[in-house]
Design an enzyme around this catalytic site. Sequence first.
Site, mmCIF file in Angstrom:
data_model
loop_
_atom_site.group_PDB
_atom_site.id
_atom_site.type_symbol
_atom_site.label_atom_id
_atom_site.label_comp_id
_atom_site.label_asym_id
_atom_site.label_seq_id
_atom_site.Cartn_x
_atom_site.Cartn_y
_atom_site.Cartn_z
ATOM 1 N N LYS A 53 -16.550 66.448 -35.888
ATOM 2 C CA LYS A 53 -17.710 66.968 -35.167
ATOM 3 C C LYS A 53 -18.844 67.274 -36.163
ATOM 4 O O LYS A 53 -18.622 67.262 -37.386
ATOM 5 C CB LYS A 53 -17.280 68.197 -34.368
ATOM 6 C CG LYS A 53 -16.235 67.868 -33.287
ATOM 7 C CD LYS A 53 -15.793 69.118 -32.530
ATOM 8 C CE LYS A 53 -14.831 68.756 -31.412
ATOM 9 N NZ LYS A 53 -14.407 69.960 -30.649
ATOM 10 N N TYR A 91 -16.863 64.107 -22.539
ATOM 11 C CA TYR A 91 -16.359 65.412 -22.107
ATOM 12 C C TYR A 91 -16.493 65.611 -20.598
ATOM 13 O O TYR A 91 -16.636 66.742 -20.142
ATOM 14 C CB TYR A 91 -17.103 66.526 -22.850
ATOM 15 C CG TYR A 91 -16.592 66.773 -24.262
ATOM 16 C CD1 TYR A 91 -15.247 67.082 -24.509
ATOM 17 C CD2 TYR A 91 -17.456 66.736 -25.359
ATOM 18 C CE1 TYR A 91 -14.790 67.326 -25.794
ATOM 19 C CE2 TYR A 91 -16.993 66.980 -26.657
ATOM 20 C CZ TYR A 91 -15.659 67.284 -26.862
ATOM 21 O OH TYR A 91 -15.188 67.531 -28.135
ATOM 22 N N PHE A 101 -18.773 76.787 -20.887
ATOM 23 C CA PHE A 101 -19.194 76.467 -22.262
ATOM 24 C C PHE A 101 -19.739 75.047 -22.403
ATOM 25 O O PHE A 101 -20.131 74.647 -23.493
ATOM 26 C CB PHE A 101 -18.035 76.697 -23.245
ATOM 27 C CG PHE A 101 -16.794 75.886 -22.979
ATOM 28 C CD1 PHE A 101 -16.682 74.564 -23.390
ATOM 29 C CD2 PHE A 101 -15.701 76.463 -22.319
ATOM 30 C CE1 PHE A 101 -15.536 73.816 -23.155
ATOM 31 C CE2 PHE A 101 -14.537 75.720 -22.073
ATOM 32 C CZ PHE A 101 -14.469 74.387 -22.487
ATOM 33 N N ARG A 121 -2.817 65.656 -32.577
ATOM 34 C CA ARG A 121 -3.207 66.980 -32.053
ATOM 35 C C ARG A 121 -2.552 68.096 -32.871
ATOM 36 O O ARG A 121 -3.177 69.115 -33.149
ATOM 37 C CB ARG A 121 -2.794 67.109 -30.585
ATOM 38 C CG ARG A 121 -3.515 66.176 -29.646
ATOM 39 C CD ARG A 121 -4.824 66.724 -29.157
ATOM 40 N NE ARG A 121 -4.684 67.848 -28.281
ATOM 41 C CZ ARG A 121 -5.705 68.386 -27.605
ATOM 42 N NH1 ARG A 121 -6.933 67.887 -27.736
ATOM 43 N NH2 ARG A 121 -5.529 69.410 -26.822
ATOM 44 N N THR A 124 -6.835 74.430 -30.301
ATOM 45 C CA THR A 124 -8.276 74.301 -30.049
ATOM 46 C C THR A 124 -9.058 75.464 -30.654
ATOM 47 O O THR A 124 -10.105 75.262 -31.284
ATOM 48 C CB THR A 124 -8.535 74.242 -28.527
ATOM 49 O OG1 THR A 124 -7.782 73.157 -27.988
ATOM 50 C CG2 THR A 124 -10.000 74.063 -28.211
ATOM 51 N N ARG A 184 -7.744 72.644 -38.379
ATOM 52 C CA ARG A 184 -8.539 73.789 -37.909
ATOM 53 C C ARG A 184 -8.043 75.091 -38.529
ATOM 54 O O ARG A 184 -8.841 75.987 -38.835
ATOM 55 C CB ARG A 184 -8.486 73.857 -36.380
ATOM 56 C CG ARG A 184 -9.298 72.744 -35.702
ATOM 57 C CD ARG A 184 -8.971 72.676 -34.235
ATOM 58 N NE ARG A 184 -9.774 71.710 -33.512
ATOM 59 C CZ ARG A 184 -9.383 71.122 -32.387
ATOM 60 N NH1 ARG A 184 -8.209 71.407 -31.860
ATOM 61 N NH2 ARG A 184 -10.170 70.262 -31.774
ATOM 62 N N ASN A 189 -15.188 73.963 -34.141
ATOM 63 C CA ASN A 189 -13.800 73.710 -34.561
ATOM 64 C C ASN A 189 -13.617 72.338 -35.219
ATOM 65 O O ASN A 189 -12.523 71.793 -35.259
ATOM 66 C CB ASN A 189 -12.827 73.950 -33.407
ATOM 67 C CG ASN A 189 -13.050 73.030 -32.232
ATOM 68 O OD1 ASN A 189 -13.988 72.237 -32.226
ATOM 69 N ND2 ASN A 189 -12.208 73.130 -31.231
ATOM 70 N N HIS A 194 -12.094 66.634 -33.132
ATOM 71 C CA HIS A 194 -11.574 66.320 -31.797
ATOM 72 C C HIS A 194 -10.415 65.357 -31.935
ATOM 73 O O HIS A 194 -10.430 64.479 -32.801
ATOM 74 C CB HIS A 194 -12.665 65.650 -30.944
ATOM 75 C CG HIS A 194 -12.102 64.873 -29.789
ATOM 76 N ND1 HIS A 194 -11.721 65.479 -28.617
ATOM 77 C CD2 HIS A 194 -11.786 63.555 -29.658
ATOM 78 C CE1 HIS A 194 -11.223 64.540 -27.796
ATOM 79 N NE2 HIS A 194 -11.260 63.375 -28.411
ATOM 80 N N GLU A 206 -11.139 56.816 -24.544
ATOM 81 C CA GLU A 206 -12.075 57.256 -25.580
ATOM 82 C C GLU A 206 -12.334 56.149 -26.608
ATOM 83 O O GLU A 206 -13.465 55.966 -27.059
ATOM 84 C CB GLU A 206 -11.537 58.530 -26.265
ATOM 85 C CG GLU A 206 -11.571 59.736 -25.331
ATOM 86 C CD GLU A 206 -10.831 60.962 -25.860
ATOM 87 O OE1 GLU A 206 -10.366 60.943 -27.018
ATOM 88 O OE2 GLU A 206 -10.727 61.943 -25.093
#
Length: 148
Positions: A9, A49, A57, A85, A91, A102, A112, A115, A126
């Site tokens: 990100k 998203y 949010f 993940r 998250t 993270r 964070n 993704h 995706e």
Amino acid sequence: MERTYIMVKPDGVQRGLVGEIVKRFEQKGFKLAALRLMTPTEEHLKQHYKDLAEKPFFPGLIKYMTSGPVVGMVWVGKGAVTTGRKMLGATNPADSAPGTIRGDFCIEVGMNICHGSDTVENAEAEIALWFPEGVATYEKSEDAWLYE
Ligand code: RTP
């Protein structure tokens, strides 16, 4: 072989964490099938998203994700979605275990740094969204020192 979409990100890019994240996936044994620095449009991110559109949010998330370039990548390997993940961590970095990306590099859920696709089906969607031109493929025989 399973494929997952991993994205660094804007905060991860600005903080110089692209190499660290690539390194972890390479060292794990996953194969890099695509990688690109890009500045996505708001529309593109809203598509990515779309399942979160009703969340409070969501506007902040889109603002954050359009605040600078991102690095999208595709990693290939057995269990790449679930393991990817786990490598990213929970998250919310407050809950991410030390040793995860993270857990080691960020503090707040709204920043964070990365993704990762959450299901094989979403990963494929995706990958098609971010790399419509297609990605590299690997022969299983190239993985003789990774898989029994
Ligand atoms: P990601 O899609 O980015 O890998 O994250 P995720 O599946 O772990 O979490 P998800 O629920 O899909 O949320 C997507 C991203 O939205 C931001 N978020 N902010 N302020 C908040 O309460 C909140 N909750 C989620 C995070 O950047 C999260 O990664």
